[in-house]
Design an enzyme around this catalytic site. Structure first.
Site, mmCIF file in Angstrom:
data_model
loop_
_atom_site.group_PDB
_atom_site.id
_atom_site.type_symbol
_atom_site.label_atom_id
_atom_site.label_comp_id
_atom_site.label_asym_id
_atom_site.label_seq_id
_atom_site.Cartn_x
_atom_site.Cartn_y
_atom_site.Cartn_z
ATOM 1 C CG HIS A 145 11.362 44.680 96.684
ATOM 2 N ND1 HIS A 145 11.566 45.189 95.433
ATOM 3 C CD2 HIS A 145 10.886 45.734 97.416
ATOM 4 C CE1 HIS A 145 11.252 46.485 95.407
ATOM 5 N NE2 HIS A 145 10.830 46.834 96.594
ATOM 6 C CD GLU A 164 9.764 50.027 93.953
ATOM 7 O OE1 GLU A 164 9.424 50.705 94.930
ATOM 8 O OE2 GLU A 164 10.920 49.575 93.831
ATOM 9 C CG HIS A 173 14.346 53.022 94.213
ATOM 10 N ND1 HIS A 173 13.479 53.441 93.246
ATOM 11 C CD2 HIS A 173 13.589 52.291 95.080
ATOM 12 C CE1 HIS A 173 12.261 52.994 93.502
ATOM 13 N NE2 HIS A 173 12.301 52.292 94.625
ATOM 14 C CG HIS A 216 9.085 54.428 98.196
ATOM 15 N ND1 HIS A 216 9.932 55.178 97.412
ATOM 16 C CD2 HIS A 216 9.195 53.153 97.759
ATOM 17 C CE1 HIS A 216 10.538 54.376 96.540
ATOM 18 N NE2 HIS A 216 10.112 53.143 96.724
HETATM 19 C C1 DHB Z 1 12.912 48.609 100.117
HETATM 20 C C2 DHB Z 1 12.226 49.750 99.742
HETATM 21 C C3 DHB Z 1 12.114 50.102 98.417
HETATM 22 O O1 DHB Z 1 11.485 51.229 98.023
HETATM 23 C C4 DHB Z 1 12.639 49.320 97.426
HETATM 24 O O2 DHB Z 1 12.449 49.705 96.156
HETATM 25 C C5 DHB Z 1 13.329 48.180 97.772
HETATM 26 C C6 DHB Z 1 13.463 47.832 99.107
HETATM 27 C C7 DHB Z 1 13.060 48.249 101.527
HETATM 28 O O3 DHB Z 1 12.526 48.961 102.394
HETATM 29 O O4 DHB Z 1 13.743 47.241 101.831
HETATM 30 FE FE FE Z 2 11.000 51.346 95.985
#
Ligand code: DHB
Ligand code: FE
Length: 283
Positions: free
Chosen positions: A193, A240, A12, A59
């Site tokens: 990530h 996540e 997402h 977030h």
């Molecule tokens: C980013 C933010 C998110 O919430 C995520 O799940 C993946 C990447 C981002 O800011 O790059």
């Molecule tokens: Fe996220």
């Protein structure tokens, strides 16, 4: 009774929505990513769901660090997309499946979960982007939504096993809902990530590919991992991925992975999708 017609997992990433807003879908950087979702879009169009249950984390947009519920469920008639700083988005509001939401929160309490109940709340990219990836840019969303907010931001985050059990309670709620509505569950977030600290920029492509390949066929591997395992393997924000276990826990033991896609990097993440069907699924 209502029917669970499939489980979807997807990233997402917010820049996906921004790319769509800025007309970048067919640029060399983005086209391979978006094209990978076309089979899933065709699948969902043919599956004709009435309700999408979307499991995601806020977030810092609707909840900030001053008050963070571990589990919250929307019971509203509609949800507005949050402006996350790029300006208001030109996407429709999301119609809520309020009746089913209330039934679900009742079933949660019956099954010893303690949800925060949200009569009014906005939804961020965690819900917006999966809806856009699976439904494109409609004038009106073709499904009603049930937003499930899971805390994956403020430690301690829930355990993978707890997410699995939440999926089981969701399945019970679907199967005790006396309508003929067709329901899909979207588990969102990830893939690997990390946006903070000394490992900022961390992506683990082999682990991401294994996740996409195995979440259907070998979910025990991921249910049995600890929260620390998730952070080490997928990065602090890649944790996540525990939210996909809500979707997977709601599905049967035996599923078929009918579509999958992986692309990296999208922004600073590994990004991907699966579409799962129960093996015994009738048309
Ligand atoms: C980013 C933010 C998110 O919430 C995520 O799940 C993946 C990447 C981002 O800011 O790059
Ligand atoms: Fe996220």
């Amino acid at each position: 009774m209502a029917k669970l017609i499939g489980g979807l997992g997807t990233s997402h990433v917010p820049s996906i929505g921004v790319a769509l807003d800025r007309g970048l879908r067919d640029t060399a950087d983005w086209k391979p990513f978006f094209d990978g979702y076309i089979p899933a879009q065709k699948w969902i169009e043919a599956a004709r769901p009435d309700i999408a249950v979307v499991v995601f984390n806020d977030h810092g947009n609707s909840f900030f660090l001053d008050r963070v519920p571990t589990l919250a469920v929307g019971v509203a008639e509609s949800y507005k997309p949050v402006d996350e700083g790029w300006g208001p988005r030109a996407i429709p509001d999301f119609e809520g499946a309020a009746d089913f939401s209330w039934h679900f929160v009742d079933q949660l309490v019956e099954n010893h979960f303690d949800p925060m109940i949200c009569r009014e709340i906005e939804v961020d990219h965690g819900l917006q982007v999966p809806m856009e990836l699976f439904f494109g840019k409609p004038d009106r969303w073709p499904v009603k939504v049930v937003p499930i907010f899971v805390n994956t931001i403020q430690y301690p985050i829930p355990t993978p096993q707890r997410m699995w059990d939440l999926g089981k309670a969701l399945r019970k709620a679907v199967e005790s809902w006396p309508t003929d509505e067709r329901i899909v569950i979207m588990g969102t977030g990830g893939l690997s990530h990390q946006l903070q600290g000394s490992r900022a920029g961390f992506i683990n492509q082999p682990a991401d590919r294994a996740w996409i390949d195995e979440i259907g066929s070998n979910p025990e591997k991921y249910r049995n991992m600890t929260r620390q395992d998730y952070v080490e393997t997928f990065g602090s924000e890649g944790a996540e991925l525990i939210m996909w276990l809500v979707m997977r826990g709601a599905m049967d033991a035996d599923v078929e992975t009918v579509h999958k896609h992986y692309f990296a990097p999208a922004s600073l993440t590994g990004a991907g999708m699966v579409v799962l069907e129960n093996l015994k699924a009738a048309a």
